[in-house]
Motif scaffolding. Structure first.
Motif, PDB file in Angstrom:
ATOM      1  N   LYS A   1     -23.530-155.527  17.768  1.00 21.25           N
ATOM      2  CA  LYS A   1     -24.784-155.523  17.501  1.00 21.25           C
ATOM      3  C   LYS A   1     -25.374-154.895  15.822  1.00 21.25           C
ATOM      4  CE  LYS A   1     -27.357-153.741  21.995  1.00 21.25           C
ATOM      5  NZ  LYS A   1     -27.634-152.656  22.507  1.00 21.25           N
ATOM      6  N   MET A   2     -24.117-154.342  15.540  1.00 23.62           N
ATOM      7  CA  MET A   2     -24.852-154.507  13.656  1.00 23.62           C
ATOM      8  C   MET A   2     -23.993-155.569  13.278  1.00 23.62           C
ATOM      9  SD  MET A   2     -25.205-152.210  10.743  1.00 23.62           S
ATOM     10  CE  MET A   2     -24.564-150.532  12.043  1.00 23.62           C
ATOM     11  N   ALA A   3     -23.390-156.708  13.775  1.00 29.51           N
ATOM     12  CA  ALA A   3     -23.419-157.566  12.740  1.00 29.51           C
ATOM     13  C   ALA A   3     -24.266-158.468  12.640  1.00 29.51           C
ATOM     14  CB  ALA A   3     -21.997-157.762  13.526  1.00 29.51           C
ATOM     15  N   ALA A   4     -24.791-158.674  14.019  1.00 30.53           N
ATOM     16  CA  ALA A   4     -26.481-158.999  13.925  1.00 30.53           C
ATOM     17  C   ALA A   4     -27.111-158.755  12.914  1.00 30.53           C
ATOM     18  CB  ALA A   4     -26.248-159.404  16.003  1.00 30.53           C
ATOM     19  N   GLU A   5     -27.529-157.103  13.187  1.00 32.07           N
ATOM     20  CA  GLU A   5     -28.272-156.575  12.469  1.00 32.07           C
ATOM     21  C   GLU A   5     -27.904-156.793  10.787  1.00 32.07           C
ATOM     22  OE1 GLU A   5     -31.019-153.443  10.855  1.00 32.07           O
ATOM     23  OE2 GLU A   5     -30.712-154.242  13.731  1.00 32.07           O
ATOM     24  N   MET A   6     -26.463-156.927   9.934  1.00 32.13           N
ATOM     25  CA  MET A   6     -26.403-157.252   8.906  1.00 32.13           C
ATOM     26  C   MET A   6     -26.148-158.659   8.779  1.00 32.13           C
ATOM     27  SD  MET A   6     -23.424-153.953   8.650  1.00 32.13           S
ATOM     28  CE  MET A   6     -24.061-153.955   6.248  1.00 32.13           C
ATOM     29  N   GLN A   7     -25.847-159.167   9.600  1.00 31.43           N
ATOM     30  CA  GLN A   7     -26.324-160.632   9.583  1.00 31.43           C
ATOM     31  C   GLN A   7     -24.790-161.307   9.036  1.00 31.43           C
ATOM     32  OE1 GLN A   7     -29.711-162.617   7.722  1.00 31.43           O
ATOM     33  NE2 GLN A   7     -30.686-162.764  10.273  1.00 31.43           N
ATOM     34  N   VAL A   8     -23.765-160.203   9.368  1.00 31.50           N
ATOM     35  CA  VAL A   8     -22.280-160.907   9.037  1.00 31.50           C
ATOM     36  C   VAL A   8     -21.422-160.707   9.745  1.00 31.50           C
ATOM     37  CG1 VAL A   8     -23.062-159.545   6.358  1.00 31.50           C
ATOM     38  CG2 VAL A   8     -21.931-157.583   8.070  1.00 31.50           C
ATOM     39  N   GLU A   9     -19.808-160.961   9.956  1.00 30.19           N
ATOM     40  CA  GLU A   9     -18.921-160.738  10.062  1.00 30.19           C
ATOM     41  C   GLU A   9     -18.333-159.699  10.014  1.00 30.19           C
ATOM     42  OE1 GLU A   9     -14.502-162.853  12.335  1.00 30.19           O
ATOM     43  OE2 GLU A   9     -16.253-163.609  10.705  1.00 30.19           O
ATOM     44  N   LEU A  10     -18.222-158.912  11.347  1.00 32.66           N
ATOM     45  CA  LEU A  10     -17.192-157.358  10.984  1.00 32.66           C
ATOM     46  C   LEU A  10     -16.245-157.711  11.724  1.00 32.66           C
ATOM     47  CD1 LEU A  10     -20.294-155.026  11.653  1.00 32.66           C
ATOM     48  CD2 LEU A  10     -19.214-155.902   9.756  1.00 32.66           C
ATOM     49  N   VAL A  11     -14.815-157.414  10.769  1.00 24.30           N
ATOM     50  CA  VAL A  11     -13.686-157.241  11.512  1.00 24.30           C
ATOM     51  C   VAL A  11     -12.998-155.921  11.708  1.00 24.30           C
ATOM     52  CG1 VAL A  11     -11.001-158.133  11.345  1.00 24.30           C
ATOM     53  CG2 VAL A  11     -13.291-159.652   9.942  1.00 24.30           C
ATOM     54  N   SER A  12     -12.583-155.720  12.819  1.00 24.67           N
ATOM     55  CA  SER A  12     -12.149-155.004  13.700  1.00 24.67           C
ATOM     56  C   SER A  12     -10.939-154.351  14.044  1.00 24.67           C
ATOM     57  CB  SER A  12     -12.935-153.427  14.700  1.00 24.67           C
ATOM     58  OG  SER A  12     -12.355-152.684  15.232  1.00 24.67           O
ATOM     59  N   ASP A  13      -9.624-153.505  13.570  1.00 26.01           N
ATOM     60  CA  ASP A  13      -8.386-153.754  13.775  1.00 26.01           C
ATOM     61  C   ASP A  13      -8.194-152.427  14.899  1.00 26.01           C
ATOM     62  OD1 ASP A  13      -8.134-151.786  11.861  1.00 26.01           O
ATOM     63  OD2 ASP A  13      -7.706-153.837  10.587  1.00 26.01           O
ATOM     64  N   ASP A  14      -6.486-152.478  14.878  1.00 28.45           N
ATOM     65  CA  ASP A  14      -6.346-150.933  15.601  1.00 28.45           C
ATOM     66  C   ASP A  14      -6.094-150.170  14.245  1.00 28.45           C
ATOM     67  OD1 ASP A  14      -6.164-149.876  17.754  1.00 28.45           O
ATOM     68  OD2 ASP A  14      -3.841-150.122  18.323  1.00 28.45           O
ATOM     69  N   HIS A  15      -5.920-150.042  14.082  1.00 26.32           N
ATOM     70  CA  HIS A  15      -5.504-149.539  12.420  1.00 26.32           C
ATOM     71  C   HIS A  15      -6.381-147.977  11.514  1.00 26.32           C
ATOM     72  CE1 HIS A  15      -3.014-152.995  11.543  1.00 26.32           C
ATOM     73  NE2 HIS A  15      -2.129-152.473  11.167  1.00 26.32           N
ATOM     74  N   TYR A  16      -6.237-147.361  11.088  1.00 23.26           N
ATOM     75  CA  TYR A  16      -6.841-146.218  10.707  1.00 23.26           C
ATOM     76  C   TYR A  16      -8.019-147.031   9.406  1.00 23.26           C
ATOM     77  CZ  TYR A  16      -4.472-143.181  12.987  1.00 23.26           C
ATOM     78  OH  TYR A  16      -3.543-142.084  13.894  1.00 23.26           O
ATOM     79  N   SER A  17      -9.091-146.559   8.949  1.00 23.98           N
ATOM     80  CA  SER A  17      -9.781-146.860   8.172  1.00 23.98           C
ATOM     81  C   SER A  17      -9.419-146.486   6.804  1.00 23.98           C
ATOM     82  CB  SER A  17     -11.431-146.356   8.330  1.00 23.98           C
ATOM     83  OG  SER A  17     -12.478-147.186   7.431  1.00 23.98           O
ATOM     84  N   ALA A  18      -9.739-146.522   5.223  1.00 28.13           N
ATOM     85  CA  ALA A  18      -9.344-147.284   4.457  1.00 28.13           C
ATOM     86  C   ALA A  18     -10.377-146.561   3.294  1.00 28.13           C
ATOM     87  CB  ALA A  18      -7.813-147.912   3.618  1.00 28.13           C
ATOM     88  N   GLY A  19     -11.375-146.565   4.200  1.00 25.98           N
ATOM     89  CA  GLY A  19     -12.563-147.397   3.395  1.00 25.98           C
ATOM     90  C   GLY A  19     -13.458-146.170   3.446  1.00 25.98           C
ATOM     91  N   VAL A  20     -13.385-145.563   4.277  1.00 30.73           N
ATOM     92  CA  VAL A  20     -14.447-143.644   4.111  1.00 30.73           C
ATOM     93  C   VAL A  20     -14.236-142.738   4.628  1.00 30.73           C
ATOM     94  CG1 VAL A  20     -16.348-143.603   5.439  1.00 30.73           C
ATOM     95  CG2 VAL A  20     -16.708-145.351   4.054  1.00 30.73           C
ATOM     96  N   THR A  21     -13.959-142.137   3.823  1.00 31.61           N
ATOM     97  CA  THR A  21     -13.374-140.440   5.207  1.00 31.61           C
ATOM     98  C   THR A  21     -14.302-139.439   5.429  1.00 31.61           C
ATOM     99  OG1 THR A  21     -13.071-139.208   3.877  1.00 31.61           O
ATOM    100  CG2 THR A  21     -11.320-140.961   4.622  1.00 31.61           C
ATOM    101  N   LEU A  22     -15.296-138.780   6.509  1.00 35.35           N
ATOM    102  CA  LEU A  22     -16.003-137.852   7.576  1.00 35.35           C
ATOM    103  C   LEU A  22     -15.332-136.630   6.610  1.00 35.35           C
ATOM    104  CD1 LEU A  22     -17.480-139.902   9.345  1.00 35.35           C
ATOM    105  CD2 LEU A  22     -18.427-139.928   7.269  1.00 35.35           C
ATOM    106  N   ALA A  23     -16.972-135.763   5.851  1.00 34.95           N
ATOM    107  CA  ALA A  23     -15.969-134.234   6.977  1.00 34.95           C
ATOM    108  C   ALA A  23     -16.700-133.172   6.663  1.00 34.95           C
ATOM    109  CB  ALA A  23     -15.591-133.916   4.604  1.00 34.95           C
ATOM    110  N   VAL A  24     -15.990-132.286   7.120  1.00 32.46           N
ATOM    111  CA  VAL A  24     -16.716-131.015   7.391  1.00 32.46           C
ATOM    112  C   VAL A  24     -16.636-129.824   6.962  1.00 32.46           C
ATOM    113  CG1 VAL A  24     -17.065-129.616   9.853  1.00 32.46           C
ATOM    114  CG2 VAL A  24     -17.369-131.880  10.264  1.00 32.46           C
ATOM    115  N   ASN A  25     -17.369-129.626   6.281  1.00 26.05           N
ATOM    116  CA  ASN A  25     -17.179-128.180   5.981  1.00 26.05           C
ATOM    117  C   ASN A  25     -17.765-126.943   6.627  1.00 26.05           C
ATOM    118  OD1 ASN A  25     -17.222-130.410   3.489  1.00 26.05           O
ATOM    119  ND2 ASN A  25     -15.484-128.355   2.114  1.00 26.05           N
TER     120      ASN A  25
END
Length: 143
Positions: free
Chosen positions: A55-79
């Motif tokens: 649904k996100m790919a359709a919304e953004m009109q781009v191809e989203l590729v996913s693999d089985d690795h950890y994401s290197a692009g973003v980390t989130l935090a709970v302080n």
């Protein structure tokens, strides 16, 4: 000028019902509009949503590729407010099915930190920073 704020974070998911159960397992409060097709969690600083990758790919009109690795692009935090809360939070994450990447430990900068991944390998940190300043809702203002 564009406002300097982050008001909503969306995690794009392969299996929304499974990921939704994980965040429910952390004890996070959901919005009334949550479902197994779009989940919304209330946090102190931003709204966290879960949205299916197709649904996100359709919304953004781009191809989203996913693999089985950890994401290197973003980390989130709970302080957290107190040092011992890092250990308590990681116990909750472990019980909910998260993968602990680094056990709680004291940081060189004077705080305490730990890292985990949710079931879809999105990266999170739990941290206590003695210099952190929070507002009345629990949102971190500065450190």
């Amino acid at each position: 000028m564009m406002p300097a704020r982050v008001s909503l974070v969306t995690i794009v998911t392969q299996d929304l019902p499974k990921l939704r159960l994980f965040y429910q397992g952390l004890g996070w409060e959901e919005s009334k509009i949550s479902s197994d097709t779009y989940a919304v969690f209330k946090t102190a600083g931003v709204i966290l949503t879960l949205f299916p990758v197709a649904k996100m790919a359709a919304e953004m009109q781009v191809e989203l590729v996913s693999d089985d690795h950890y994401s290197a692009g973003v980390t989130l935090a709970v302080n957290v407010y107190q040092k011992e809360e890092v250990d308590k939070a990681i116990k909750i994450v472990r019980n909910a099915g998260g993968t602990i990447l680094r056990e709680p430990s004291d940081a060189f900068w004077g705080g305490r930190t730990a890292y985990f991944a949710d079931p879809e390998k999105n990266l999170w940190e739990v941290a206590w920073n003695p210099a952190a300043v929070f507002d009345e809702r629990g949102a971190m203002l500065e450190f």
